[in-house]
Design an enzyme around this catalytic site. Structure first.
Site, PDB file in Angstrom:
ATOM      1  CB  CYS A 148       0.241   1.748   4.183  1.00 18.73           C
ATOM      2  SG  CYS A 148      -1.385   1.405   3.815  1.00 18.73           S
TER       3      CYS A 148
ATOM      4  CB  CYS B  59      -0.961  -0.022   1.328  1.00 18.17           C
ATOM      5  SG  CYS B  59      -1.798   1.429   1.791  1.00 18.17           S
TER       6      CYS B  59
END
Length: 132
Positions: free
Chosen positions: A42, A39
């Site tokens: 993230c 991600c």
């Protein structure tokens, strides 16, 4: 400066539903960041999460990689990361999707910690009483 003063509080890692259950039963205030190695948003949010975690020693900040803690992610139907889940007194009180700046995360944490749990607790106590 003492070694204790240099100690940085880092979020704990949760790798399963069982670990999550243990944390929830032993802590009244838990904030879980669902994340994943793949991600992109993230990665820069992780240090922000850790920075804010250090400001709230009474709360447990935890990270759960949805690929490792797949059972936990499935249980809470986490389909987008990063996602934050706030739990107070064993009750999920909020779920927020997306990365945010430190001041935004601080705002959420303050809101979650000041939430009056009286009505919520009364609701669950009523539902679990024998006559209902």
């Amino acid at each position: 400066m003492s070694a204790e003063a240099n100690m940085v509080i880092t979020p704990v890692t949760i790798e399963s539903q069982a670990q999550f259950n243990q944390r929830v039963t032993t802590h009244d205030f838990l904030i879980v960041l669902f994340t994943a190695k793949w991600c992109d948003p993230c990665q820069p949010f992780a240090p922000v999460f850790a920075e804010v975690a250090a400001q709230y020693p009474h709360a447990v900040f935890a990270t759960a990689d949805i690929d490792l803690a797949a059972d936990l992610a499935a249980n809470f139907r986490v389909t987008k990361v990063p996602a934050l889940m706030a739990i107070r007194e064993r009750v999920v009180i909020d779920m927020v999707n997306g990365a945010m700046h430190a001041h935004e995360l601080n705002h959420h944490v303050q809101m979650w910690q000041t939430l009056d749990m009286t009505t919520i607790t009364a609701h669950f106590n009523q539902r679990s009483s024998p006559e209902h």
